[in-house]
Design a protein around this motif. Structure first.
Motif, mmCIF file in Angstrom:
data_model
loop_
_atom_site.group_PDB
_atom_site.id
_atom_site.type_symbol
_atom_site.label_atom_id
_atom_site.label_comp_id
_atom_site.label_asym_id
_atom_site.label_seq_id
_atom_site.Cartn_x
_atom_site.Cartn_y
_atom_site.Cartn_z
ATOM 1 N N VAL A 14 0.855 -1.183 0.000
ATOM 2 C CA VAL A 14 0.000 0.000 0.000
ATOM 3 C C VAL A 14 0.894 1.236 0.000
ATOM 4 C CG1 VAL A 14 -1.807 1.268 1.208
ATOM 5 C CG2 VAL A 14 -1.826 -1.230 1.219
ATOM 6 N N LEU A 15 0.796 2.043 -1.067
ATOM 7 C CA LEU A 15 1.640 3.227 -1.197
ATOM 8 C C LEU A 15 1.011 4.442 -0.526
ATOM 9 C CD1 LEU A 15 2.804 2.868 -4.908
ATOM 10 C CD2 LEU A 15 3.769 1.840 -2.858
ATOM 11 N N TRP A 16 -0.297 4.602 -0.675
ATOM 12 C CA TRP A 16 -0.958 5.758 -0.049
ATOM 13 C C TRP A 16 -2.443 5.464 -0.010
ATOM 14 C CZ3 TRP A 16 -4.560 9.653 -0.920
ATOM 15 C CH2 TRP A 16 -4.481 10.761 -0.062
ATOM 16 N N TYR A 17 -3.134 5.978 1.012
ATOM 17 C CA TYR A 17 -4.585 5.795 1.088
ATOM 18 C C TYR A 17 -5.197 6.939 1.877
ATOM 19 C CZ TYR A 17 -4.509 4.302 6.004
ATOM 20 O OH TYR A 17 -4.387 4.275 7.359
ATOM 21 N N PHE A 18 -6.486 7.161 1.625
ATOM 22 C CA PHE A 18 -7.265 8.158 2.358
ATOM 23 C C PHE A 18 -8.603 7.523 2.710
ATOM 24 C CE2 PHE A 18 -10.625 11.362 2.402
ATOM 25 C CZ PHE A 18 -10.147 12.223 3.378
ATOM 26 N N GLN A 19 -9.012 7.624 3.960
ATOM 27 C CA GLN A 19 -10.238 7.001 4.438
ATOM 28 C C GLN A 19 -11.037 8.058 5.199
ATOM 29 O OE1 GLN A 19 -9.587 3.257 6.352
ATOM 30 N NE2 GLN A 19 -11.628 3.170 7.274
ATOM 31 N N SER A 20 -12.301 8.259 4.770
ATOM 32 C CA SER A 20 -13.129 9.298 5.385
ATOM 33 C C SER A 20 -14.084 8.765 6.438
ATOM 34 C CB SER A 20 -13.942 10.015 4.294
ATOM 35 O OG SER A 20 -14.794 9.099 3.637
ATOM 36 N N THR A 21 -14.228 7.445 6.561
ATOM 37 C CA THR A 21 -15.112 6.851 7.556
ATOM 38 C C THR A 21 -14.341 5.807 8.347
ATOM 39 O OG1 THR A 21 -15.883 5.127 6.041
ATOM 40 C CG2 THR A 21 -17.103 7.193 6.053
ATOM 41 N N ALA A 22 -14.981 5.340 9.413
ATOM 42 C CA ALA A 22 -14.361 4.315 10.262
ATOM 43 C C ALA A 22 -14.680 2.906 9.801
ATOM 44 C CB ALA A 22 -14.815 4.501 11.711
ATOM 45 N N GLN A 23 -15.314 2.774 8.656
ATOM 46 C CA GLN A 23 -15.674 1.459 8.139
ATOM 47 C C GLN A 23 -14.430 0.671 7.735
ATOM 48 O OE1 GLN A 23 -18.451 1.667 4.916
ATOM 49 N NE2 GLN A 23 -18.483 -0.539 4.558
ATOM 50 N N ILE A 24 -14.499 -0.643 7.908
ATOM 51 C CA ILE A 24 -13.381 -1.513 7.526
ATOM 52 C C ILE A 24 -13.559 -1.914 6.060
ATOM 53 C CG2 ILE A 24 -12.211 -3.692 7.976
ATOM 54 C CD1 ILE A 24 -13.158 -3.482 10.875
ATOM 55 N N PHE A 25 -12.598 -1.530 5.230
ATOM 56 C CA PHE A 25 -12.682 -1.775 3.794
ATOM 57 C C PHE A 25 -11.813 -2.941 3.335
ATOM 58 C CE2 PHE A 25 -13.668 2.699 4.419
ATOM 59 C CZ PHE A 25 -14.842 2.829 3.697
ATOM 60 N N THR A 26 -11.112 -3.583 4.252
ATOM 61 C CA THR A 26 -10.209 -4.677 3.863
ATOM 62 C C THR A 26 -10.933 -5.815 3.153
ATOM 63 O OG1 THR A 26 -8.770 -4.114 5.726
ATOM 64 C CG2 THR A 26 -8.466 -6.272 4.691
ATOM 65 N N PRO A 27 -12.094 -6.307 3.647
ATOM 66 C CA PRO A 27 -12.781 -7.399 2.923
ATOM 67 C C PRO A 27 -13.194 -7.014 1.513
ATOM 68 C CG PRO A 27 -13.630 -7.182 5.155
ATOM 69 C CD PRO A 27 -12.776 -5.994 4.914
ATOM 70 N N SER A 28 -13.626 -5.762 1.326
ATOM 71 C CA SER A 28 -14.070 -5.341 -0.009
ATOM 72 C C SER A 28 -12.904 -5.271 -0.981
ATOM 73 C CB SER A 28 -14.767 -3.985 0.078
ATOM 74 O OG SER A 28 -15.890 -4.050 0.929
ATOM 75 N N VAL A 29 -11.764 -4.708 -0.541
ATOM 76 C CA VAL A 29 -10.601 -4.616 -1.422
ATOM 77 C C VAL A 29 -10.046 -6.009 -1.718
ATOM 78 C CG1 VAL A 29 -8.285 -3.665 -1.660
ATOM 79 C CG2 VAL A 29 -10.072 -2.299 -0.575
ATOM 80 N N ASN A 30 -10.029 -6.878 -0.718
ATOM 81 C CA ASN A 30 -9.567 -8.255 -0.951
ATOM 82 C C ASN A 30 -10.478 -8.982 -1.932
ATOM 83 O OD1 ASN A 30 -7.380 -7.955 0.741
ATOM 84 N ND2 ASN A 30 -8.408 -8.804 2.534
ATOM 85 N N ALA A 31 -11.798 -8.738 -1.826
ATOM 86 C CA ALA A 31 -12.729 -9.359 -2.774
ATOM 87 C C ALA A 31 -12.481 -8.845 -4.182
ATOM 88 C CB ALA A 31 -14.169 -9.087 -2.343
ATOM 89 N N LEU A 32 -12.158 -7.555 -4.318
ATOM 90 C CA LEU A 32 -11.828 -7.002 -5.629
ATOM 91 C C LEU A 32 -10.589 -7.674 -6.215
ATOM 92 C CD1 LEU A 32 -12.022 -4.751 -7.848
ATOM 93 C CD2 LEU A 32 -10.597 -3.351 -6.361
ATOM 94 N N ILE A 33 -9.576 -7.853 -5.400
ATOM 95 C CA ILE A 33 -8.335 -8.483 -5.880
ATOM 96 C C ILE A 33 -8.581 -9.932 -6.265
ATOM 97 C CG2 ILE A 33 -5.994 -9.136 -5.222
ATOM 98 C CD1 ILE A 33 -5.979 -6.675 -3.382
#
Length: 633
Positions: A14-33
């Motif tokens: 992970v080079l850079w990221y920005f997150q505006s909520t406290a939601q966990i996005f790891t499962p969604s990104v892993n599903a995309l990959i």
């Protein structure tokens, strides 16, 4: 508006990221990959997971992935522009570090990100269409109407008539001249004149009356009756006579009912040479391509001071051999190669939609990639597609029936497999092949005859049971047969028969239950509801869809509708859909193996078995590399 924006490498950094909520996005990104990037489904550039929509852009030069996540209920028109702009901004700012592969996780990118996002949002607002407002009454045409404008005048009627004449095609030159009525000419003799001052004279009226009386007296002229040909006599329907159909004397020899004495039955001796050939795992499939096309060589060109004429190659991509460069690939460079590639895939029986999606995915994956000195566009596209096809056919999860059956046996319950599919694809035949493979590995099998619709379905399974028991008779110290048929006749509820068979297998210590279902078309709603009921009530361990290798586009329609029906009619939050595929009649297609790609691509489920013939040993497992090699020939 955006919940997440992240930049990461294809290696997982992970080079850079920005997150505006406290939601966990790891499962969604892993599903995309897992479901999109690794499975070569990157043509749409959009992916939905739970309540999120993820849009992504690939940078193939530096192997980077840019991902934006937001709530899918929102309609954001500026996301595509934002991804393109932020991609260029990040490349321009950190190009030197990316070229040196000196990646680190503390890039200062907050201010460019906010600036680019703000510009994209402003652009989206300017492009948004303002809804059309309703006109006020004063602005409407109705408000301009007055009483005077509603009064009809003679001049208005004349003008309207003139306009109608113009529409009908009258000459404009004649419009100003009044049209004179044609008055019949009055002869010199007053007796012969039918009109006198515009009225009929008495002699003419009398003559007309006499003609009318004579006409009524004679009556209408009768038409000459045409001689009609006599109708042929109706001939009753004659029975069709088949050649070599036999006579009533042959009925006694053809009788095969249960009540016939055992002495008169004649059975073919079992072929014992096939015993022991199916022990262990299923052997891999070997596909031989009959194509005479030669593969193009990827060797570098000879030295420049000694040029040679290029050799003609008959390969699919030979016409693009000359496209060699040391530049980044663009879509227009790959378009002729991809068009040729799509036609080639369709000719090899890949469904049209699947071929188009594969080409789009390859275009997205290669766009922006820098070619080497001796790398051509054709060889790069071909190698990328080959890797993608192997990745698609490689199962995401391994289906090991022997291991799962042994595990279920330890838990003292039978391992249940259900077979479904359309009519005539070979469900019962391939069920018997799988049954032979299982008894070769010392499993006792119970076949549940749940095809209570097709005439002869139970008798077909009973014949297979006898042949299999003849090949593997029970041991001397045991009377337990290796294969047994559980059947309740025709017209019964298939779900109830399957439940009774599973309970009987548990009590009688059978290891595996094979459920044979009736063939049904994917559009038959009552039968699809019955299949969903059978699967929901009995919860088999493995649901296998049996499909033909002969079909192309039809395979996609069948699989999609079977999966959709199982999901819709099960009335469950987590429905049990198709777990794997049995591909039959594979020996009839030569190297046109595209149906395997279509079925696996549309469901994401593995091809567990491949039927290659009509004997019990003609059962193979799919070899992804062999199928892709035959497909790319």
């Amino acid at each position: 508006m955006l919940d997440l924006f992240t930049i990461f490498s294809k290696g997982g950094i992970v080079l850079w990221y920005f997150q505006s909520t406290a939601q966990i996005f790891t499962p969604s990104v892993n599903a995309l990959i897992k479901s999109v990037i690794l499975q070569e489904r990157t043509g749409n550039q959009s992916f939905e997971h739970e309540n999120l929509r993820l849009q992504y852009k690939l940078d193939n030069e530096f192997d980077l992935v840019f991902v934006v996540a937001y709530q899918k209920i929102l309609q954001l028109s500026y996301v595509d522009k934002f991804l393109n702009d932020i991609h260029l901004e990040f490349r321009d700012r950190f190009k030197n570090d990316l070229q040196k592969s000196s990646w680190f996780s503390n890039y200062e990118f907050s201010k460019p990100y906010q600036r680019t996002l703000t510009l994209a949002e402003q652009w989206g607002k300017s492009q948004a269409k303002i809804p059309k407002q309703m006109r006020t009454f004063d602005e409407s045409f109705k408000s301009k109407k007055t009483v005077a404008s509603m009064i009809e005048r003679k001049d208005d009627n004349k003008d309207s008539k003139k306009q109608n004449k113009k529409k009908k095609g009258t000459n404009v030159a004649d419009e100003g001249q009044p049209k004179t009525q044609e008055v019949p000419k009055v002869p010199d003799s007053p007796k012969a004149a039918p009109f006198l001052n515009g009225e009929l004279n008495e002699d003419t009226m009398l003559a007309n009356r006499m003609k009318l009386v004579q006409k009524m007296a004679t009556g209408p002229k009768k038409k000459a009756d045409k001689q009609k040909s006599p109708k042929p006599e109706k001939v009753g329907k004659k029975p069709r006579v088949w050649e070599l159909s036999g006579t009533n004397k042959d009925v006694a020899n053809l009788e095969r009912t249960k009540d016939k004495p055992e002495e008169s039955r004649e059975y073919v001796a079992a072929d014992t040479t096939i015993i022991g050939q199916m022990k262990g795992g299923i052997r891999d499939l070997e596909v031989e391509s009959d194509s005479e096309e030669d593969e193009e060589s990827d060797e570098p060109e000879v030295q420049q001071y000694k040029p040679q004429t290029p050799k003609k190659s008959g390969g699919v991509f030979s016409m693009f051999k000359s496209l060699v460069g040391n530049k980044s690939l663009k879509e227009e460079d790959m378009q002729p190669v991809l068009e040729k590639l799509k036609d080639h895939l369709i000719a090899k029986n890949v469904a049209t939609d699947i071929a188009q999606k594969l080409c789009d995915s390859i275009c997205v994956k290669l766009e922006g990639k820098v070619l080497g000195t001796f790398e051509s566009v054709s060889s790069t596209v071909k190698a990328t597609l080959t890797d993608a096809l192997v990745q698609i056919l490689s199962p995401k999860r391994r289906v090991d029936i022997l291991r799962d059956a042994i595990e279920a046996k330890k838990q003292k319950k039978p391992y249940v497999m259900a077979f479904c599919g359309v009519n005539g694809v070979g469900k019962s035949t391939n069920l018997a092949k799988i049954c032979f493979w299982l008894i070769e590995n010392n499993f006792r099998v119970l076949i549940a005859a749940c095809d209570t619709f097709r005439a002869g379905a139970v008798e077909q399974l009973r014949t297979h049971m006898r042949h299999l028991n003849a090949l593997h008779p029970p041991e001397k110290h045991s009377n337990l047969t290796m294969v047994q048929l559980y059947e309740k006749g025709y017209g019964k509820d298939a779900a109830g028969i399957a439940m009774e068979a599973i309970n009987y297998a548990r009590d009688a210590h059978f290891d595996i239950v094979l459920i044979d279902t009736a063939g049904r078309m994917q559009d038959n709603e009552p039968l699809m509801r019955a299949l969903a009921k059978l699967i929901k009530v009995n919860e088999p361990d493995l649901v296998l869809f049996v499909g033909e290798a002969l079909v192309g586009n039809e395979a996609v329609d069948q699989l999609v509708k079977f999966n959709q029906a199982l999901a819709d009619y099960s009335s469950s939050t987590n429905p049990h859909i198709i777990d794997g595929i049995v591909l039959t009649k594979f020996d009839t297609i030569d190297d046109k193996v595209g149906a395997a790609i279509s079925m696996t691509y549309i469901t994401g489920q593995p091809i567990v078995f491949v039927g290659t013939g009509q004997t019990y040993t003609d059962l193979k497992s799919l070899n992804a590399k062999a199928v892709v090699h035959a497909l790319m020939k």
